[in-house]
Structure formats: C-alpha cells, structure tokens
Design a protein around this motif. Structure first.
Motif, PDB file in Angstrom:
ATOM      1  N   GLU A 228       0.822  -1.143  -0.091  1.00  0.00           N
ATOM      2  CA  GLU A 228       0.105   0.127   0.043  1.00  0.00           C
ATOM      3  C   GLU A 228       0.777   1.237  -0.038  1.00  0.00           C
ATOM      4  OE1 GLU A 228      -3.098   0.387   2.954  1.00  0.00           O
ATOM      5  OE2 GLU A 228      -3.916  -1.863   2.347  1.00  0.00           O
ATOM      6  N   GLU A 229       1.907   1.212   0.593  1.00  0.00           N
ATOM      7  CA  GLU A 229       2.697   2.547   0.892  1.00  0.00           C
ATOM      8  C   GLU A 229       3.429   2.678  -0.278  1.00  0.00           C
ATOM      9  OE1 GLU A 229       6.223   4.675   3.655  1.00  0.00           O
ATOM     10  OE2 GLU A 229       5.415   2.557   4.099  1.00  0.00           O
ATOM     11  N   ALA A 230       4.041   1.657  -1.183  1.00  0.00           N
ATOM     12  CA  ALA A 230       4.656   1.771  -2.339  1.00  0.00           C
ATOM     13  C   ALA A 230       3.824   2.174  -3.528  1.00  0.00           C
ATOM     14  CB  ALA A 230       5.216   0.595  -2.441  1.00  0.00           C
ATOM     15  N   LEU A 231       2.570   1.678  -3.561  1.00  0.00           N
ATOM     16  CA  LEU A 231       1.726   2.245  -4.313  1.00  0.00           C
ATOM     17  C   LEU A 231       1.269   3.645  -4.437  1.00  0.00           C
ATOM     18  CD1 LEU A 231       0.345   0.559  -6.886  1.00  0.00           C
ATOM     19  CD2 LEU A 231       1.651  -0.710  -5.104  1.00  0.00           C
ATOM     20  N   LYS A 232       1.070   3.997  -2.844  1.00  0.00           N
ATOM     21  CA  LYS A 232       0.873   5.585  -2.745  1.00  0.00           C
ATOM     22  C   LYS A 232       2.083   6.190  -3.265  1.00  0.00           C
ATOM     23  CE  LYS A 232      -0.665   8.865   0.645  1.00  0.00           C
ATOM     24  NZ  LYS A 232       0.141   9.721   0.221  1.00  0.00           N
ATOM     25  N   LYS A 233       3.317   5.996  -3.013  1.00  0.00           N
ATOM     26  CA  LYS A 233       4.489   6.801  -3.331  1.00  0.00           C
ATOM     27  C   LYS A 233       4.343   6.772  -5.050  1.00  0.00           C
ATOM     28  CE  LYS A 233       6.840   6.153   1.069  1.00  0.00           C
ATOM     29  NZ  LYS A 233       6.857   7.670   1.210  1.00  0.00           N
ATOM     30  N   PHE A 234       4.319   5.854  -5.482  1.00  0.00           N
ATOM     31  CA  PHE A 234       4.290   5.469  -6.931  1.00  0.00           C
ATOM     32  C   PHE A 234       3.267   6.706  -7.557  1.00  0.00           C
ATOM     33  CE2 PHE A 234       5.873   0.733  -7.330  1.00  0.00           C
ATOM     34  CZ  PHE A 234       6.909   1.164  -6.683  1.00  0.00           C
ATOM     35  N   GLN A 235       2.008   6.626  -6.884  1.00  0.00           N
ATOM     36  CA  GLN A 235       0.820   7.400  -7.577  1.00  0.00           C
ATOM     37  C   GLN A 235       1.346   8.818  -7.381  1.00  0.00           C
ATOM     38  OE1 GLN A 235      -1.827   6.237  -8.787  1.00  0.00           O
ATOM     39  NE2 GLN A 235      -3.185   8.128  -8.901  1.00  0.00           N
ATOM     40  N   ASP A 236       1.780   9.273  -6.083  1.00  0.00           N
ATOM     41  CA  ASP A 236       2.184  10.502  -5.936  1.00  0.00           C
ATOM     42  C   ASP A 236       3.331  11.134  -6.858  1.00  0.00           C
ATOM     43  OD1 ASP A 236       0.392  10.530  -3.835  1.00  0.00           O
ATOM     44  OD2 ASP A 236       1.926  10.135  -2.204  1.00  0.00           O
ATOM     45  N   MET A 237       4.302  10.328  -7.123  1.00  0.00           N
ATOM     46  CA  MET A 237       5.158  10.795  -8.028  1.00  0.00           C
ATOM     47  C   MET A 237       4.613  10.903  -9.492  1.00  0.00           C
ATOM     48  SD  MET A 237       8.928   8.777  -9.041  1.00  0.00           S
ATOM     49  CE  MET A 237       9.486   9.211  -7.320  1.00  0.00           C
ATOM     50  N   LEU A 238       4.015   9.933  -9.867  1.00  0.00           N
ATOM     51  CA  LEU A 238       3.607  10.137 -11.376  1.00  0.00           C
ATOM     52  C   LEU A 238       2.402  11.442 -11.388  1.00  0.00           C
ATOM     53  CD1 LEU A 238       2.741   6.264 -12.133  1.00  0.00           C
ATOM     54  CD2 LEU A 238       4.402   7.667 -13.126  1.00  0.00           C
ATOM     55  N   GLU A 239       1.506  11.536 -10.437  1.00  0.00           N
ATOM     56  CA  GLU A 239       0.783  12.880 -10.329  1.00  0.00           C
ATOM     57  C   GLU A 239       1.297  14.125 -10.373  1.00  0.00           C
ATOM     58  OE1 GLU A 239      -2.630  12.946  -7.508  1.00  0.00           O
ATOM     59  OE2 GLU A 239      -2.968  10.535  -7.751  1.00  0.00           O
ATOM     60  N   PHE A 240       2.649  14.062  -9.708  1.00  0.00           N
ATOM     61  CA  PHE A 240       3.680  15.284  -9.725  1.00  0.00           C
ATOM     62  C   PHE A 240       4.379  15.438 -10.992  1.00  0.00           C
ATOM     63  CE2 PHE A 240       7.922  16.892  -9.283  1.00  0.00           C
ATOM     64  CZ  PHE A 240       7.902  18.353  -8.732  1.00  0.00           C
TER      65      PHE A 240
END
Length: 311
Positions: A228-240
């Motif tokens: 869950e934490e990894a997917l959230k960090k991936f998502q945050d990076m891509l949205e940026f």
C-alpha cells in the motif's frame, strides 16, 4: 453562424529567425493543420469554403505562416486582406507576430550559418533592420505578439501550447508497460518502477501458472506489508511528474513496471496504477510484454541474483 461553428484560422508572421517554424510545428503537434509560406493571393480562395455545421476532427483549425520569403508578401496588403476576411462570419481569424531582438537574431544566424533572406551580400544586421521596418505595420496590428529574444525553442513550444491548445484531445499519451527483468529491459522507457521487492506469487504452487490479472494473485500481492505505501508513493510521484511532462510538450510518456518474470507483480501493479491515474483524470493505456511468456523457475530464481525465493 455562431463563433463555435466558425473555422479558427491563425496567421503567423514575424521576423525571420524569430521562431515561426517552431511555432508551426508545435501547432501541428497539438492538432492544428499548418501551411507555411502559402501565396498571399491564394489565401481568400483557401478560406472561402465555409466549415461544416458541426465541428469535427476532420475540420481542424488552420495556421498559415508568412514571412518576407512568401510569394507576393506585402504587409499592408496582407492587413487589408485579413480585414476583408474578418467580415466573413464563418471564419474566426487572429494574427500571431513573432518578434526578437536584433542582437539575438544576429547570434542565431551566426550559429546556423544561414544567410538572412533580405541581407543579400550585406551583414545580417542590415537585413534584420530592413525586415523590422517592413513588418512594423503588422506588429502594431497583430492580435498576439510573442518576443522570443529570451525564449529557448522549448520555452516557445510551451507558450504556443498554452495559448493555442485545443483542449484535452491532444494530451500526452501515457503507457504503462509490465515486463520481466529476466527477459531484458523494454526500449523507450521514460520512468521505471522495480516491484521485485513485493512477495512473489510464482513460488506459491496454486498461483504459479496464473497471472497478475487473476484475483487470487492480486490478493496475494496486496497482502505484502510494503504494497500500500509503495503504490501510494508511485502514484504521488506520477501525479507530480506527468503534468510536468505535459507542460513541456512531451507527446509520449512510457512507464515501465518490472518484476522478475513479467507475469505476476508487474502486471497487477501496472493495471492498478493505470486505474488510479484514470481516476484522477489522466488518459492511460496498459501493455503487458511478457504476460503470455511461459513461467520458468530458472528465470524466477534470478531474483536478487542469488536465487532468493522470498521477497
């Protein structure tokens, strides 16, 4: 005839070397139809056919480029022609003028070793001065003026995209590709996420022959404490990052999601990220390079280079 049904026409002109070619190419990339150095006397004939009652992708807006090399070019006559055309309610016409400081134009001509079209056998600065004087009526009259003196080609592209964008239909194309590191890296990857740290379903006998598209495999991967934490960090990076790529005019962004064999973890994560990105407004597609590959223990044992069958 309403403004929404009128055909949008942008006339682009300005000093030679100020960026007309870059502007036209950028407009073409975002969906405009472009023509450079079109004979002035033929413009009215080109535009006389009214657009269809409903706008479509088959009737894109039109950008026409003119400069001192264009056959029949005369600034005052061009202005008179444009004024006549603006009385046509089926056309929505505007003019973009590209300006640039003389010393910067001299530097550009020196770097490219090109001859200024009005300089003939004289220094480039003489041709620049003559052209600036010739174009002054259009500069004063133009709807849009962009001074490119301090703009790089990329900065000019971004400004053109910002001012003349057609909407969301020409956004960056985003592709998420799952793959297996043991079968080699895919080409043309811009961003790479390695998900080999997640628990590997291959080593569960009941999951080995399934793929990341199967519910049982997805549930197994989601149980990993880091998931869950990894997917959230991936998502945050891509949205940026993705809006930055779009603002820079990048037409394609290819995101690689890699695991060992390319059949389980990378497949699930690529599809999950794609859905999450779509939920916040991005248009994405997914490709699975190794989904149909035969599961092989020899390849999966290459994990971490030591045959580790765990995470």
């Amino acid at each position: 005839m309403t403004a929404n049904n009128a055909k949008r026409v942008l006339l682009i002109t300005g000093l030679s070397g100020a960026g007309k070619s870059t502007a036209l190419k950028t407009l073409e990339d975002i969906g405009w139809e472009t023509i450079d150095n079109f004979p002035i006397r033929l413009v009215e004939g080109l535009l006389k056919t009214p657009p269809s009652s409903s706008r479509s992708d088959e009737d894109p807006p039109l950008a026409l480029g003119f400069d001192s090399r264009t056959r029949g070019f005369d600034p005052n006559r061009l202005i008179e022609r444009i004024k006549r055309l603006q009385h046509n309610e089926s056309l929505l016409i505007s003019t973009l003028y590209l300006d640039c400081a003389g010393d910067e134009l001299e530097r550009r001509y020196a770097e490219t070793r090109r001859r200024h079209p009005l300089a003939l056998d004289r220094p480039a600065k003489d041709g620049i001065a003559l052209e600036r004087n010739q174009f002054e009526p259009i500069r004063r009259w133009a709807d849009h003026v962009i001074d490119t003196s301090r703009l790089s080609a990329n900065a000019l592209q971004q400004q053109i995209r910002k001012e003349f964008a057609l909407g969301d239909s020409h956004n960056t194309t985003i592709t998420l590709t799952s793959f297996g590191f043991s079968r080699g890296l895919p080409s043309n990857i811009d961003l790479l996420f390695d998900v080999r740290f997640l628990s590997n379903p291959f080593w569960d006998p009941e999951l080995k022959d399934l793929t990341g598209q199967d519910q049982a495999v997805a549930e197994y991967i989601r149980q990993d404490p880091a998931y869950e934490e990894a997917l959230k960090k991936f998502q945050d990076m891509l949205e940026f990052l993705l809006p930055k790529y779009q603002a820079a005019g990048k037409a394609y962004v290819n995101i690689g999601i890699g695991c060992t064999g390319g059949r389980h973890r990378s497949v699930h994560v690529a599809e999950t990220l794609s859905k999450n990105l779509q939920a916040v407004g991005f248009s994405t597609s997914v490709a699975h390079r190794n989904l149909a590959s035969r599961p092989m223990e020899a390849l999966e044992s290459m994990q971490n280079g030591n045959g580790n069958k765990g995470n």
